[in-house]
Design a protein around this motif. Structure first.
Motif, PDB file in Angstrom:
ATOM      1  N   LEU A 122       0.878  -1.093   0.071  1.00 30.59           N
ATOM      2  CA  LEU A 122      -0.101   0.151  -0.103  1.00 30.59           C
ATOM      3  C   LEU A 122       0.832   1.221  -0.115  1.00 30.59           C
ATOM      4  O   LEU A 122       1.886   1.226   0.712  1.00 30.59           O
ATOM      5  N   LYS A 133      -6.580  -2.978   3.145  1.00 29.18           N
ATOM      6  CA  LYS A 133      -5.080  -2.551   3.449  1.00 29.18           C
ATOM      7  C   LYS A 133      -5.333  -0.907   3.730  1.00 29.18           C
ATOM      8  O   LYS A 133      -5.131  -0.230   4.517  1.00 29.18           O
ATOM      9  N   GLU A 134      -6.285  -0.412   2.784  1.00 33.05           N
ATOM     10  CA  GLU A 134      -6.834   1.200   3.017  1.00 33.05           C
ATOM     11  C   GLU A 134      -7.218   1.365   4.280  1.00 33.05           C
ATOM     12  O   GLU A 134      -6.953   2.102   5.192  1.00 33.05           O
ATOM     13  N   TYR A 164      -4.944   1.087   7.225  1.00 33.30           N
ATOM     14  CA  TYR A 164      -4.152   2.231   7.766  1.00 33.30           C
ATOM     15  C   TYR A 164      -4.971   3.585   8.153  1.00 33.30           C
ATOM     16  O   TYR A 164      -4.673   4.004   9.089  1.00 33.30           O
ATOM     17  N   VAL A 219      -5.375 -10.915   1.551  1.00 30.13           N
ATOM     18  CA  VAL A 219      -4.985  -9.922   2.369  1.00 30.13           C
ATOM     19  C   VAL A 219      -4.810 -10.362   3.864  1.00 30.13           C
ATOM     20  O   VAL A 219      -4.339  -9.904   4.926  1.00 30.13           O
ATOM     21  N   GLN A 235      -1.746 -11.539   5.842  1.00 29.13           N
ATOM     22  CA  GLN A 235      -1.341 -10.137   6.221  1.00 29.13           C
ATOM     23  C   GLN A 235      -1.945  -9.508   7.628  1.00 29.13           C
ATOM     24  O   GLN A 235      -1.250  -9.434   8.754  1.00 29.13           O
ATOM     25  N   LEU A 236      -3.214  -9.505   7.427  1.00 25.11           N
ATOM     26  CA  LEU A 236      -3.845  -8.772   8.482  1.00 25.11           C
ATOM     27  C   LEU A 236      -4.934  -9.380   9.421  1.00 25.11           C
ATOM     28  O   LEU A 236      -5.516  -8.658  10.156  1.00 25.11           O
ATOM     29  N   ARG A 289      -1.122  -2.461  12.879  1.00 30.75           N
ATOM     30  CA  ARG A 289      -1.777  -2.184  11.320  1.00 30.75           C
ATOM     31  C   ARG A 289      -0.879  -1.269  10.648  1.00 30.75           C
ATOM     32  O   ARG A 289      -0.472  -1.404   9.431  1.00 30.75           O
ATOM     33  N   LEU A 297       2.002  -1.898   7.409  1.00 32.76           N
ATOM     34  CA  LEU A 297       1.756  -1.394   6.075  1.00 32.76           C
ATOM     35  C   LEU A 297       2.663  -0.108   5.774  1.00 32.76           C
ATOM     36  O   LEU A 297       3.107  -0.081   4.580  1.00 32.76           O
ATOM     37  N   GLU A 305       6.175  -1.780   3.892  1.00 36.23           N
ATOM     38  CA  GLU A 305       6.002  -2.221   2.725  1.00 36.23           C
ATOM     39  C   GLU A 305       6.733  -1.093   1.719  1.00 36.23           C
ATOM     40  O   GLU A 305       6.652   0.135   1.663  1.00 36.23           O
TER      41      GLU A 305
END
Length: 465
Positions: free
Chosen positions: A240, A385-386, A389, A405, A408-409, A446, A450, A453
């Motif tokens: 992201l 992902k947005e 964040y 995802v 990851q999350l 979180r 992000l 990356e």
């Protein structure tokens, strides 16, 4: 180092620069990498857009739009890439009636071959075939390009990677394809040095298909050896671009959307989702789950608001239109039961295409108490992902176990079963309750994840640099 890339997806450009930028996805990723390293990009020109050959931009970037007539585009894109292959990889086929491999579908397959051969020819003409050349192929629309490209080179020195932003289905479901197609696709991809996915579960499914359908392949933990060639299989989710999100948060378009959305919320706690109207996004089930929460707790209609931001697909087929109509009908039923004319319980927001639509999403996330992603099967899901964040410390991300995802999350979100309406419904209710969020520690974790990356890290991962 030079990047040579192919995708069905196409960029936009103004003057001599690629534009616009958004927080993530294939096209922004390629733009970022080409702006950094230079290179050439072969892509399908949109319908109705005529270009007279290559387009040279600043930074040593050359664009090569591929022109397709409408009949060939329909066979390649609609019949095979979307209806057959994306339907397969997302588990969308109702196998009691489809797919039907009749003359029409085989004509579509011939069109898919023709477009892939055309791409491979362009690729071979532009390849310097040197050790510092990175060749990156993308999208399920081009899965025969490695076969045709390899046939034009006696010895390949460049590094060849194929990245699929979709899921990959398990072997039993892969048998929906006739043997000659499924074998052909696997053998073509195994011409690559690397095949990449967003999540390990998709990589594992691909490895399992190679092991089951290619008897002479040797499959190890992360490699397939076939016809004396070794292909590495990796999982590397798109990053992201948090810098873009930080910039968008302060843009005037975001402020306009914030004012509009706050007026619609009317002081209520907000839950948001944002999706392209794709069949795997599971939008009608999400509304059904929220309706169940309202039936259980009608006060939520006064205290909470569900904002669903929806954008249309690139080429809406009959099934997509029916899906959109089903989503709209679900919203009407909820509002008839729980809403008022001046205060809807659920609102379906259509901001349109373009950067302004992302400003709408940014504004919605910054004011929300919860965000929901309930995809049936999703390669990654950028919106998750947005949300991870932009949501504040008291807000919670509800995340489908079948979104790529989730690897990851998942530990930093509330996992939901996309097919279980009761479980999803109760998760929505709990997340929208006062004090129902995860707390500052989870939100901080979180954001730190992000921020760590970068496109460069992703490039190293998918080329094993």
């Amino acid at each position: 180092m030079k990047i040579l890339t192919c995708s069905n997806s196409c960029p936009q450009w103004e003057g001599r620069r690629l534009s616009p930028r958004s927080p993530g996805g294939l096209v922004p990723m390629l733009i970022d990498l080409l702006n950094t390293y230079g290179g050439e990009w072969i892509f399908t020109a949109p319908p109705g857009v005529e270009t007279a050959g290559p387009v040279t931009l600043d930074g040593g970037i050359v664009l090569h739009p591929v022109q397709l007539d409408e009949e060939l585009r329909h066979r390649h894109y609609d019949t095979i890439s979307i209806n057959l292959l994306l339907g397969l990889l997302h588990y969308l086929h109702d196998t009691s009636v489809e797919p039907l491999f009749d003359n029409s579908l085989w004509e579509g397959w011939a069109g898919y071959e023709a477009v892939n051969r055309l791409y491979a020819k362009q690729l071979a003409e532009r390849s310097a075939n040197t050790a510092d050349e990175l060749v990156l192929l993308n999208d399920p629309h081009l899965m025969l390009v490695p076969e045709f490209f390899a046939s034009q080179q006696l010895t390949r020195r460049s590094r060849l990677t194929y990245f699929l932003g979709t899921p990959w289905c398990e072997p039993d479901y892969f048998t929906v394809l006739p043997e000659r197609i499924r074998t052909r696709l696997l053998e073509s991809l195994l011409n690559c040095d690397v095949v990449g996915f967003h999540a390990r579960r998709w990589s594992d499914a691909f490895l399992a298909c190679c092991e089951r359908f290619l008897p002479h392949a040797r499959v190890d933990a992360d490699t397939v050896t076939y016809r004396e060639h070794v292909t590495h299989v990796v999982s590397a989710p798109f990053p992201l671009d948090v810098g873009v999100l930080d910039t968008m948060a302060d843009e005037s378009a975001t402020r306009r959307w914030t004012e509009r959305l706050e007026g619609m919320a009317a002081g209520r706690r907000t839950m948001v989702r944002a999706d392209r109207i794709d069949l795997w996004k599971n939008i009608p089930r999400g509304f059904a789950a929220y309706a169940a929460a309202l039936e259980r707790n009608p006060r939520m209609a006064e205290e909470c608001w569900f904002a669903a931001v929806a954008t249309p697909p690139s080429r809406a087929a009959e099934r997509h239109l029916a899906y959109q109509q089903a989503s709209e009908a679900a919203v009407r039923r909820i509002n008839e039961r729980f809403g008022r004319p001046e205060k809807e319980a659920v609102t379906l927001i259509h901001p349109g295409k373009g950067r302004d639509s992302r400003n709408c999403v940014v504004a919605a996330l910054r004011m929300s108490s919860a965000a929901v992603v309930n995809s049936t099967y999703d390669g990654l899901n950028l919106f998750a992902k947005e949300a991870a964040y932009l949501l504040d410390d008291s807000a919670e991300l509800l995340l489908s176990a079948n979104a790529g995802v989730h690897e990851q999350l998942g530990p930093l979100a509330r996992t939901i079963d996309p097919f279980d309406l009761d479980q999803t419904s109760r998760a929505m209710e709990e997340s929208l309750s006062v004090g129902g969020g995860p707390g500052a520690g989870t939100a901080h974790a979180r954001r730190m994840l992000l921020r760590s990356e970068s496109p460069e890290d992703w490039l190293r991962a998918v080329f094993l640099l």
